[in-house]
Design a protein around this motif. Structure first.
Motif, PDB file in Angstrom:
ATOM      1  N   ARG A 213      53.967  48.908  45.267  1.00 44.96           N
ATOM      2  CA  ARG A 213      54.770  47.691  45.407  1.00 44.96           C
ATOM      3  C   ARG A 213      55.733  47.765  46.578  1.00 44.96           C
ATOM      4  N   SER A 214      56.028  48.919  47.065  1.00 50.23           N
ATOM      5  CA  SER A 214      56.958  49.112  48.187  1.00 50.23           C
ATOM      6  C   SER A 214      58.309  48.464  47.913  1.00 50.23           C
ATOM      7  N   GLY A 215      58.781  48.573  46.677  1.00 46.69           N
ATOM      8  CA  GLY A 215      60.081  48.046  46.306  1.00 46.69           C
ATOM      9  C   GLY A 215      60.150  46.541  46.151  1.00 46.69           C
ATOM     10  N   GLN A 216      59.049  45.844  46.375  1.00 47.42           N
ATOM     11  CA  GLN A 216      59.027  44.392  46.273  1.00 47.42           C
ATOM     12  C   GLN A 216      58.660  43.960  44.854  1.00 47.42           C
ATOM     13  N   SER A 217      59.085  42.757  44.491  1.00 46.87           N
ATOM     14  CA  SER A 217      58.657  42.212  43.203  1.00 46.87           C
ATOM     15  C   SER A 217      57.174  41.864  43.305  1.00 46.87           C
ATOM     16  N   PHE A 218      56.543  41.747  42.166  1.00 49.01           N
ATOM     17  CA  PHE A 218      55.103  41.519  42.144  1.00 49.01           C
ATOM     18  C   PHE A 218      54.794  40.358  41.214  1.00 49.01           C
ATOM     19  N   ASP A 219      54.078  39.361  41.717  1.00 45.56           N
ATOM     20  CA  ASP A 219      53.670  38.202  40.946  1.00 45.56           C
ATOM     21  C   ASP A 219      52.168  38.291  40.721  1.00 45.56           C
ATOM     22  N   LEU A 220      51.773  38.682  39.513  1.00 48.27           N
ATOM     23  CA  LEU A 220      50.357  38.886  39.193  1.00 48.27           C
ATOM     24  C   LEU A 220      49.564  37.593  39.323  1.00 48.27           C
ATOM     25  N   THR A 221      50.142  36.476  38.931  1.00 50.17           N
ATOM     26  CA  THR A 221      49.448  35.190  39.020  1.00 50.17           C
ATOM     27  C   THR A 221      49.152  34.844  40.475  1.00 50.17           C
ATOM     28  N   ARG A 222      50.128  35.019  41.313  1.00 43.84           N
ATOM     29  CA  ARG A 222      49.938  34.727  42.741  1.00 43.84           C
ATOM     30  C   ARG A 222      48.946  35.706  43.368  1.00 43.84           C
ATOM     31  N   TRP A 223      49.063  36.974  43.007  1.00 42.49           N
ATOM     32  CA  TRP A 223      48.169  37.999  43.560  1.00 42.49           C
ATOM     33  C   TRP A 223      46.728  37.766  43.111  1.00 42.49           C
ATOM     34  N   GLY A 224      46.540  37.348  41.862  1.00 41.57           N
ATOM     35  CA  GLY A 224      45.196  37.159  41.323  1.00 41.57           C
ATOM     36  C   GLY A 224      44.576  35.806  41.603  1.00 41.57           C
ATOM     37  N   ALA A 225      45.364  34.850  42.099  1.00 42.01           N
ATOM     38  CA  ALA A 225      44.868  33.491  42.333  1.00 42.01           C
ATOM     39  C   ALA A 225      43.615  33.415  43.214  1.00 42.01           C
ATOM     40  N   PRO A 226      43.461  34.242  44.247  1.00 35.35           N
ATOM     41  CA  PRO A 226      42.240  34.162  45.051  1.00 35.35           C
ATOM     42  C   PRO A 226      40.955  34.426  44.258  1.00 35.35           C
ATOM     43  N   LEU A 227      41.075  35.085  43.114  1.00 36.10           N
ATOM     44  CA  LEU A 227      39.893  35.348  42.296  1.00 36.10           C
ATOM     45  C   LEU A 227      39.325  34.075  41.669  1.00 36.10           C
TER      46      LEU A 227
END
Length: 155
Positions: A51-65
């Motif tokens: 994550r490199s200290g950043q927040s993580f949004d699973l919905t946004r990250w997975g949306a391309p699927l």
């Protein structure tokens, strides 16, 4: 529902080592598990991303699927090749590891940009297909209970 087409896409994020994994999750990383369903067949892919200290949004990250939902395996392979420059390495590798039990050829994974700084992770570690057999005993409720985030693509 046509069992030749992908009927369900589920993505789980774990910030600690899940009970079904032998590899510890490094500090500042997330273990991602992708669950793909074709009729009665379920295939899993896994990777660890930093994550490199950043927040993580699973919905946004997975949306391309979403673009592979209701696709055949062959259509997914074409999409992977077409989208490889747009998708992050983690997205491509996670999907590739889930498909590796079905596919006899590996789809090349390159570092895409994906629009998120934390996505283009050349250090993502992908779990190859042989681990899929260990995932067979996993239930949806168990995965949801252990995960810190869950994303399901319904349409």
């Amino acid at each position: 529902m046509n069992s030749n087409k992908l009927s369900q896409i589920e993505l789980f994020a774990f910030d600690t080592t899940p009970s079904f994994s032998d590899s510890p999750v490094r500090a500042g990383s997330l273990y991602l598990l992708l669950r793909l369903t074709w009729g009665e067949q379920i295939h899993y892919g896994a990777c660890e991303i930093t994550r490199s200290g950043q927040s993580f949004d699973l919905t946004r990250w997975g949306a391309p699927l979403r673009c592979i939902h209701h696709s055949t395996v062959e259509e997914i392979v074409v999409t992977l090749r077409r989208k490889e420059q747009e998708w992050a390495t983690g997205q491509l590798g996670l999907l590739q590891s889930a498909l590796s039990g079905i596919l006899q050829v590996r789809v090349p994974v390159t570092a895409g940009h994906g629009g998120y700084a934390h996505q283009g992770n050349p250090h993502a570690a992908f779990t190859p297909y042989p681990v899929n057999s260990r995932f067979r005993e996993l239930t949806l409720s168990r995965l949801i209970d252990e995960s810190v985030a869950y994303y399901s693509i319904l349409r």
